[in-house]
Scaffold this active site. Structure first.
Site, PDB file in Angstrom:
ATOM      1  N   ASP B 389       0.823  -1.214   0.000  1.00 43.77           N
ATOM      2  CA  ASP B 389       0.000   0.000   0.000  1.00 43.77           C
ATOM      3  C   ASP B 389       0.855   1.262   0.000  1.00 43.77           C
ATOM      4  OD1 ASP B 389       0.966  -0.378   2.485  1.00 43.77           O
ATOM      5  OD2 ASP B 389      -0.954  -0.364   3.522  1.00 43.77           O
ATOM      6  N   ASP B 470       6.980  -4.696  13.429  1.00 41.70           N
ATOM      7  CA  ASP B 470       7.715  -3.429  13.444  1.00 41.70           C
ATOM      8  C   ASP B 470       7.846  -2.889  14.865  1.00 41.70           C
ATOM      9  OD1 ASP B 470       5.009  -3.077  13.367  1.00 41.70           O
ATOM     10  OD2 ASP B 470       5.053  -1.285  12.116  1.00 41.70           O
TER      11      ASP B 470
END
Lengths: 461, 659
Positions: B389, B470
């Site tokens: 994205d 992350d």
């Protein structure tokens, strides 16, 4: 008189029958032995001399691939063998026209070339062009072994072999892939159900029976039989490499099943040990390779590879095997220079030699030297405090390549026999307590070192 | 004796004549003779039998060998091609379409191609596009036209569908509340007679060909506001056309063959499938001079958002210096459409069986993708990690090519990222400027192989830990004080508004106004000053030259920063210790930058732009740069707002990552 005649005739008859029978048996035996022997002996090399079809096909093929900028190189062992004999002459006259067609005209069913995958982009246009030139082609694809070790990935099948056929001659193009451990790998050639089994005499192909591992070759552009072609710079060393290039893939599926049964130790200690063992093995491989000493994964390290495709986290050391004929006195100083001081030395070159080096942070590198007998191979062990000797017996084995934690290393090809000799039939069950003097199933008591030799055969640092 | 027939073998025949000759002459020795005779015959018989057996054996052995060697080259696995959709040669399709309050389904020739009976889900108009020649499902969408703006998306989608495709509509629950006239007119133009009059809680099914005939329509009116219309079931037949009619006649090239394969399978990608003047699928951007990242593998992490992937790959393949051969798209799940998109662009794609759920699934997918990348490119020292994205800036590779040597040489670096968390339209200015930051922004970043192989991979969070990869990478145990290099103006743009941790509101607030570089070939400034020690010198130089702002003013006010351009200003905020971000968070909030956690800091210093002036924020006394504070200045302290609001809102989105 007649009676004698009759008996003589009968005896003669029996004798001829017997001879006939023996001949048949002999032939049968000969046939069987031939069947088990090499396939190449069966290649019918008709001595009719020159065959320009082959030369033309090779020339067309080289034209095709050069027009598509595909860097292939010749790996045909029979041609490279011939080339090797004349290598000086070929190198010295790279452009001179050759008086006779020496290499590409021996009538053979196929010529073998290699291609390193990353040097070309798989383009459909190549095959279109090939078809236009009259080639029939066959692509053999299979799973990508570089992703085989990983759970649950799919989507990639890679081309392993191409065969281009024109008239009666075929070009076998072997695709080499770069793999972790800085080496080239080619896959086995396996036909799928719907494929044309008669496309070429597959049995005669020299590459494809087994997967193989090779060093990245240095190439040289030469002109042979008026064809410009890349060949390995040193054909004889390539051929030597080829003779024992067989590659074993780790048994990833079984390893996964093993971890289902015995979940992997993910503790910080295990992670740390694996990291240390990996760097120790890398260092050891670098050192031994630079000395030219052939080694293989032995004992626990080999078991780890075979059973779970990783280092056994509680194994505490890294074990390597070396044939005593490959022993070099430089080994100890070379390891010292690499930062691995000798920890102990047991035995002597003539008998039961074993070296241990101290790696960083408690991880030990053990090198066991193996002695070949007529029907078995053994290595020795020594108990430091008592001077007792032990002997570990293995059935004879040859060496294959494999990839282990980012390294191309040797393992015994007959790994299962090797592991079973050492760990018994229950090697699949992890054992955390292990006594090197009693646990191995192939251990034998081998007497005691004479006390006056102790200073020499039991050295501890 | 005379009837005795010897063995027909030649030798035996000879023998027989001998015997016949002797037969009458040696009557007296009959017994002996008979014995010899039988013995010989028996012997001969045995010989013959053995011979025959030998011949048979040899033949069998030869045959077996043939078999055996063929087996050597046989694949052990049976590869049976499974058709992706049931294909029939029938010219007529039976179509069933059902619409009701709680369930919708569409069946084509008895195969259910859509079924949705989940509660609280799938409200609105479901649209299915079928190929008019094959009957394959080419697109499946649901537009929640009960909510605003969804009808616009539907119109957009319907306009993209090629003429001649078969369209099937069905309403679940409610689909008319925000269905505006434009959309109703589009439906009407498709041949629907009911669409213009669709109202609250009506049930409706419709099947028709775009720009052609109507196959059927059914409608049930809702009798009252509080109740739904009765379920309706439309049964109809659709006549298939020939394949030629369903395809465009593009020139026969390799690219167009890929395009044709793609366009016969999926719908909703706009002009890529337009018969006249289709949009290119090969971009050939200018190559980069001295491209240091040409051989760096690029891993694109994808899920099942094929339209996103399509947009992402377009921008990636248009970036200067891109090397399509190094790109691998990793798809989390066995989804067909993302794979179709990958194949359209001629890239390689790998599907990954989903492991675990939610964040852990994403994290396992990352691990598998990174491991696979380094396996496939064993020579690579780095990998570029992208997500489906992201838009990729035209100078993305140029940016990396100029900075990647730092990652190789400077051990104190953790990553290079294309994303500046604080780089909004109003806070980023200089495309040639780079920063060092203590946080790991992700969203288009470079990973060092040694970092992954030696540190991250062995202790990557296991599937049962529902961690964000992350977040985990940002933890001090992993980052170990290392920093990332980021540009002032991001080289990627996060456009995804549908995602695991993403929704329209969140995107609008935190991502929409992000600045994205569109200038090609930006020459980065002072790359060497990004090294560990050089950067300190640089910061000290900056602080030395910076003008201290008036700390009596409100830092949130625009007037806090003078109306100048190209100046360097510094302000000091209160920061008691290293982890005290109270004032910073409030400041970030009023500056409308990322305030959900701390990003973009370097030793208690933040760098951004305000009104085209470089604007430095120093946390006092925790930052080592506090010494630059004139003694007359009191660090600004901003109080967090009352608890109830903050506590409720923040955890809900704090975990929200850029997925």
């Amino acid at each position: 008189m007649q009676k004698i005649n009759k008996n003589v005739v009968l005896a003669l008859l029996s004798l001829t029958s017997l001879v006939f029978l023996l001949f048949q048996l002999y032939y049968y035996k000969f046939y069987l032995s031939q069947k088990n022997g090499s396939f190449f002996s069966k290649v019918r090399g008709s001595q009719s001399g020159q065959d320009s079809t082959r030369w033309h096909v090779v020339r067309k093929f080289l034209g095709l691939i050069s027009s598509h900028n595909i860097p292939v190189y010749l790996i045909d062992p029979l041609i490279l063998g011939l080339v090797d004999k004349d290598i000086e002459q070929i190198r010295s006259s790279p452009d001179g026209p050759s008086p006779e067609c020496k290499y590409f005209c021996a009538p053979r069913d196929f010529t073998t070339f290699a291609l390193v995958d990353k040097t070309w982009k798989q383009e459909v246009s190549l095959f279109r062009a090939a078809e236009k030139m009259g080639f029939q082609w066959l692509k053999i694809i299979n799973k990508d072994p570089r992703l085989d070790g990983m759970d649950d990935l799919s989507g990639i099948e890679i081309p392993l072999h191409y065969i281009f056929k024109l008239a009666s001659h075929a070009i076998h193009l072997v695709v080499f892939y770069e793999r972790s451990g800085n080496y080239l790998w080619h896959g086995p050639l396996r036909l799928r159900q719907h494929m044309d089994r008669k496309f070429v005499p597959f049995r005669k192909l020299q590459f494809g029976r087994y997967p193989g591992a090779y060093e990245k070759p240095e190439l040289a552009l030469v002109s042979i039989d008026d064809l410009k072609v890349q060949i390995p710079k040193n054909p004889s060393s390539f051929l030597e490499e080829m003779s024992h290039s067989r590659f074993l893939e780790c048994r990833y599926r079984e390893a996964r099943a093993f971890f289902q049964l015995y979940p992997d130790d993910a503790s910080l200690d295990a992670v740390e040990f694996r990291k240390k063992a990996k760097s120790l093995l890398h260092l050891a491989a670098l050192t031994l390779n630079s000395l030219g000493v052939k080694f293989w994964l032995s004992s626990g390290t080999c078991l780890g590879w075979y059973r779970q495709c990783s280092v056994i986290p509680y194994s505490k050391d890294v074990d390597l095997g070396v044939f005593i004929k490959d022993y070099k006195a430089d080994i100890i100083p070379a390891f010292r220079k690499a930062g691995l001081p000798l920890k102990h030395k047991f035995g002597k070159v003539e008998d039961s030699l074993e070296l241990s080096f101290q790696g960083d942070n408690d991880v030990k590198l053990d090198i066991f030297f193996f002695y070949e007998e007529d029907d078995h191979i053994w290595n020795g062990g020594t108990q430091a405090k008592s001077g007792k000797k032990y002997k570990y017996l293995f059935p004879k084995f040859t060496l294959c390549w494999t990839e282990f934690i980012g390294l191309k290393v040797h393992v015994p090809c007959e790994t299962l026999q090797y592991i079973e000799a050492n760990y018994g039939p229950d090697w699949k069950v992890p054992l955390k307590t292990w006594d090197w003097k009693s646990s191995p199933s192939n251990v034998q008591y081998n007497g005691v070192w004479p006390v006056n030799e102790w200073d020499d055969v039991i050295q501890i640092y | 004796m005379d009837e005795w027939k010897p063995n027909p073998a030649v030798k035996a025949h000879k023998k027989r004549s001998w015997y016949l000759a002797w037969k009458y002459k040696l009557m007296n020795q009959r017994a002996l003779r008979k014995l010899c005779q039988t013995g010989a015959v028996l012997f001969l018989l045995v010989t013959v039998i053995v011979n025959i057996k030998l011949i048979l054996d040899t033949r069998r052995a030869a045959y077996e060998e043939e078999e055996e060697s063929a087996q050597d080259y046989d694949d052990e696995m049976l590869h049976v091609e499974v058709p992706r959709h049931p294909v029939s040669n029938k010219k007529v399709l039976d179509v069933e379409v059902y619409s009701s309050r709680s369930k919708v389904y569409v069946a084509v020739d008895g195969t259910t191609v859509l079924e949705d009976e989940a509660r609280e889900q799938g409200r609105g108009i479901h649209v299915i596009v079928l190929n008019q020649a094959t009957g394959h499902v080419m697109a499946k969408r649901v537009f929640d036209t009960y909510s605003p703006h969804e009808d616009e998306a539907m119109v957009l989608f319907l306009n993209m569908v090629a003429r001649g495709r078969i369209l099937i509509f069905t309403i679940k629950d409610e689909g008319s509340f925000h269905l505006k006239d434009t959309a109703k007119n589009v439906l009407k133009s498709l041949g629907s007679q009911v669409a213009p009059f669709l109202s609250w809680r009506d049930m409706w099914t419709f099947a028709g060909k775009k720009g052609g005939e109507v196959y059927g329509e059914k409608h049930a009116k809702s009798p009252a506001l509080s109740t739904w219309g009765d379920p309706v079931l439309l049964k109809t037949e659709v006549h298939l056309t020939s394949v030629e009619d369903a395809e465009c006649h593009w020139p026969d090239t390799e690219l167009n063959r890929r395009r044709k394969r793609f366009c016969s399978k999926v719908e909703g990608y706009g002009s890529v499938c337009s018969c006249k003047d289709p949009t290119p699928i090969e971009f050939n951007p200018d190559p980069l001079k001295d491209n240091k990242v040409f051989d760096v593998p690029v891993a694109v992490i994808a899920g099942n958002r094929p339209n996103y992937l399509y947009r992402m790959l377009r921008s990636l393949l248009s970036a200067q210096g891109v090397n399509p051969q190094m790109i691998t798209v990793f798809i989390d799940g066995y989804y067909e459409e993302p794979m179709d998109v990958v194949e359209l662009f001629g890239l390689s794609g790998i599907q990954h069986t989903p492991i675990s759920i939610k964040n852990a699934r994403v994290s396992q997918h990352y691990k598998a993708s990174l491991t696979a990348t380094f396996n496939l490119f064993p020579d690579a020292k780095f990998a570029v990690v992208l997500e489906e994205d992201l838009d990729i800036s035209v100078d993305f590779f140029s940016f990396l090519s100029q900075s990647i040597h730092l990652l190789e040489e400077d051990e104190s670096l953790y990553c290079i990222s294309a994303w500046n968390d604080q780089g909004y339209e109003h806070t980023a200015e200089d495309p040639s400027l780079l920063y060092r930051v203590e946080t790991m922004p992700g969203l288009g970043w470079v990973l060092r192989k040694s970092l992954y192989k030696d540190e991250l991979e062995p202790k990557w969070p296991t599937p049962e830990k529902l961690w964000d990869w992350d977040m985990w990478m940002r933890m001090p145990e992993q980052r170990r004080g290392r920093e990332c290099i980021i540009p002032d103006i991001s080289r990627s743009y996060h456009f995804g508004i549908v995602g695991l941790n993403m929704n329209g509101y969140f995107h609008e607030a935190y991502f929409k106004k992000h600045k994205f570089n569109t200038v090609p070939n930006v020459q980065l400034k002072n790359v060497e000053s990004l090294r560990k020690d050089a950067y300190e010198t640089e910061i000290h130089r900056l602080l030395g030259e910076a003008e201290v702002l008036d700390h009596s003013k409100n830092p949130c006010e625009d007037s806090f920063v003078p109306d100048t351009e190209g100046k360097v200003y510094v302000m000091f905020i209160r920061m008691e210790q290293e982890a005290d971000f109270t004032t910073w968070t409030q400041l970030a909030k009023c500056l409308h930058i990322w305030d959900l956690d701390v990003r973009g800091n370097h030793k208690g210093l933040w760098r951004l732009f305000r009104k085209k002036n470089h604007f430095l924020v120093v946390g006092v006394p925790a930052s080592p740069y506090s010494s630059k504070k004139p003694s007359s200045v009191t660090p600004i302290y901003m109080e967090p707002p009352a608890k109830e609001e903050g506590a409720a809102a923040v955890p809900a989105v704090a975990a929200a990552e850029q997925t």
